[in-house]
Write a protein that holds these residues in place. Structure first.
Motif, PDB file in Angstrom:
ATOM      1  N   ALA A  35       0.833  -1.207   0.000  1.00 36.58           N
ATOM      2  CA  ALA A  35       0.000   0.000   0.000  1.00 36.58           C
ATOM      3  C   ALA A  35       0.866   1.255   0.000  1.00 36.58           C
ATOM      4  O   ALA A  35       0.563   2.230  -0.698  1.00 36.58           O
ATOM      5  CB  ALA A  35      -0.930   0.000   1.211  1.00 36.58           C
ATOM      6  N   ALA A  36       1.954   1.227   0.773  1.00 37.97           N
ATOM      7  CA  ALA A  36       2.861   2.371   0.812  1.00 37.97           C
ATOM      8  C   ALA A  36       3.493   2.586  -0.560  1.00 37.97           C
ATOM      9  O   ALA A  36       3.608   3.722  -1.029  1.00 37.97           O
ATOM     10  CB  ALA A  36       3.944   2.154   1.867  1.00 37.97           C
ATOM     11  N   GLN A  37       3.881   1.504  -1.213  1.00 37.12           N
ATOM     12  CA  GLN A  37       4.475   1.621  -2.541  1.00 37.12           C
ATOM     13  C   GLN A  37       3.456   2.154  -3.549  1.00 37.12           C
ATOM     14  O   GLN A  37       3.765   3.036  -4.349  1.00 37.12           O
ATOM     15  CB  GLN A  37       5.031   0.279  -3.022  1.00 37.12           C
ATOM     16  N   ALA A  38       2.233   1.644  -3.499  1.00 38.20           N
ATOM     17  CA  ALA A  38       1.178   2.104  -4.411  1.00 38.20           C
ATOM     18  C   ALA A  38       0.909   3.599  -4.221  1.00 38.20           C
ATOM     19  O   ALA A  38       0.718   4.335  -5.199  1.00 38.20           O
ATOM     20  CB  ALA A  38      -0.096   1.297  -4.201  1.00 38.20           C
ATOM     21  N   ALA A  39       0.908   4.060  -2.977  1.00 35.01           N
ATOM     22  CA  ALA A  39       0.691   5.482  -2.706  1.00 35.01           C
ATOM     23  C   ALA A  39       1.824   6.329  -3.279  1.00 35.01           C
ATOM     24  O   ALA A  39       1.593   7.394  -3.848  1.00 35.01           O
ATOM     25  CB  ALA A  39       0.554   5.720  -1.205  1.00 35.01           C
ATOM     26  N   LYS A  40       3.064   5.852  -3.144  1.00 36.00           N
ATOM     27  CA  LYS A  40       4.215   6.590  -3.677  1.00 36.00           C
ATOM     28  C   LYS A  40       4.154   6.623  -5.201  1.00 36.00           C
ATOM     29  O   LYS A  40       4.414   7.660  -5.818  1.00 36.00           O
ATOM     30  CB  LYS A  40       5.523   5.943  -3.208  1.00 36.00           C
ATOM     31  N   ILE A  41       3.787   5.531  -5.827  1.00 33.50           N
ATOM     32  CA  ILE A  41       3.664   5.485  -7.282  1.00 33.50           C
ATOM     33  C   ILE A  41       2.582   6.453  -7.747  1.00 33.50           C
ATOM     34  O   ILE A  41       2.757   7.155  -8.741  1.00 33.50           O
ATOM     35  CB  ILE A  41       3.385   4.041  -7.765  1.00 33.50           C
ATOM     36  N   ALA A  42       1.489   6.521  -7.020  1.00 37.26           N
ATOM     37  CA  ALA A  42       0.386   7.418  -7.386  1.00 37.26           C
ATOM     38  C   ALA A  42       0.812   8.883  -7.386  1.00 37.26           C
ATOM     39  O   ALA A  42       0.235   9.700  -8.109  1.00 37.26           O
ATOM     40  CB  ALA A  42      -0.794   7.210  -6.437  1.00 37.26           C
ATOM     41  N   GLU A  43       1.833   9.233  -6.604  1.00 31.04           N
ATOM     42  CA  GLU A  43       2.325  10.616  -6.524  1.00 31.04           C
ATOM     43  C   GLU A  43       3.257  10.992  -7.681  1.00 31.04           C
ATOM     44  O   GLU A  43       3.559  12.166  -7.864  1.00 31.04           O
ATOM     45  CB  GLU A  43       3.110  10.817  -5.222  1.00 31.04           C
ATOM     46  N   MET A  44       3.718  10.012  -8.435  1.00 26.92           N
ATOM     47  CA  MET A  44       4.702  10.272  -9.495  1.00 26.92           C
ATOM     48  C   MET A  44       4.076  11.035 -10.655  1.00 26.92           C
ATOM     49  O   MET A  44       2.877  10.967 -10.893  1.00 26.92           O
ATOM     50  CB  MET A  44       5.277   8.958 -10.023  1.00 26.92           C
ATOM     51  N   ALA A  45       4.933  11.720 -11.409  1.00 26.16           N
ATOM     52  CA  ALA A  45       4.506  12.370 -12.649  1.00 26.16           C
ATOM     53  C   ALA A  45       3.981  11.292 -13.593  1.00 26.16           C
ATOM     54  O   ALA A  45       4.390  10.128 -13.518  1.00 26.16           O
ATOM     55  CB  ALA A  45       5.672  13.115 -13.277  1.00 26.16           C
ATOM     56  N   ASP A  46       3.090  11.676 -14.491  1.00 27.69           N
ATOM     57  CA  ASP A  46       2.392  10.715 -15.345  1.00 27.69           C
ATOM     58  C   ASP A  46       3.300   9.695 -16.024  1.00 27.69           C
ATOM     59  O   ASP A  46       3.047   8.492 -15.947  1.00 27.69           O
ATOM     60  CB  ASP A  46       1.568  11.445 -16.411  1.00 27.69           C
ATOM     61  N   GLY A  73      12.094   6.101  -0.385  1.00 28.92           N
ATOM     62  CA  GLY A  73      11.009   6.826  -1.031  1.00 28.92           C
ATOM     63  C   GLY A  73      10.780   6.435  -2.478  1.00 28.92           C
ATOM     64  O   GLY A  73      10.035   7.100  -3.192  1.00 28.92           O
ATOM     65  N   MET A  74      11.402   5.348  -2.914  1.00 26.40           N
ATOM     66  CA  MET A  74      11.245   4.871  -4.289  1.00 26.40           C
ATOM     67  C   MET A  74      10.540   3.522  -4.273  1.00 26.40           C
ATOM     68  O   MET A  74      10.568   2.808  -3.267  1.00 26.40           O
ATOM     69  CB  MET A  74      12.625   4.699  -4.949  1.00 26.40           C
TER      70      MET A  74
END
Length: 140
Positions: A35-46, A73-74
C-alpha cells in the motif's frame, strides 16, 4: 569572529536528505509495504507513474518471491526484506529520466565492469524483455 555562526556543508543535497528521511520513516512504518508503494507510485509524474505501475505488474509475474517495498522513497521489490531492484522516478532527484536499478548482493557481474542501474525513458516490449532477463538473473 565571535558570535558569527559558520554555515556548514554536510555534502548532501536537499533531495538526498529527503530520501534519508523517507528511509527513516519506512523503517518505522507499520503501513502495508504494498500500500505504501502504491501510494508513492500514485504521486509520481504521469510518465514515471505509468512505468512504475507496469513494473509493479511485471516483476511479480517473473519473480513472485519479490514483494513491493519502499526504498528511500522509491518503488522497490524485495526478497526477505532486502531490496533487490528499484525504480527511481525522474522527479526523485530532478533528473531527465527514471532509473531501474539493482542492489547488492544481487550479482549481475560481467567481467570487471557492469551497470547496476539503467536509464529508463519508455517501457517498450523490448525493454520489458530486458528487464525480465535482468530480474531473473538477479534472483537466480
Amino acid at each position: 569572529m565571535a558570535g558569527t555562526k559558520k554555515k556548514s556543508y554536510d555534502g548532501f543535497t536537499e533531495a538526498e536528505r529527503g530520501a534519508m528521511k523517507d528511509r527513516a520513516k519506512e523503517l518505522k512504518s507499520k503501513e502495508d509495504p504494498a500500500a505504501a508503494q502504491a501510494a508513492k507510485i500514485a504521486e509520481m509524474a504521469d510518465a514515471d507513474r505509468v512505468i512504475a505501475e507496469r513494473l509493479n505488474e511485471l516483476i511479480p509475474q517473473v519473480a513472485p518471491e519479490l514483494t513491493p517495498k519502499l526504498y528511500y522513497g522509491m518503488a522497490g521489490w524485495a526478497r526477505k526484506g532486502k531490496v533487490v531492484c528499484f525504480f527511481q522516478d525522474a522527479g526523485k532527484f530532478k533528473t531527465p529520466y527514471g532509473t531501474f536499478g539493482f542492489n547488492p548482493p544481487v550479482v549481475l557481474d560481467d567481467g570487471d565492469f557492469w551497470p547496476t542501474a539503467y536509464a529508463l525513458l519508455n517501457l517498450t516490449p523490448d525493454v520489458e524483455k530486458q528487464i525480465v532477463a535482468l530480474v531473473k538473473k538477479a534472483i537466480s
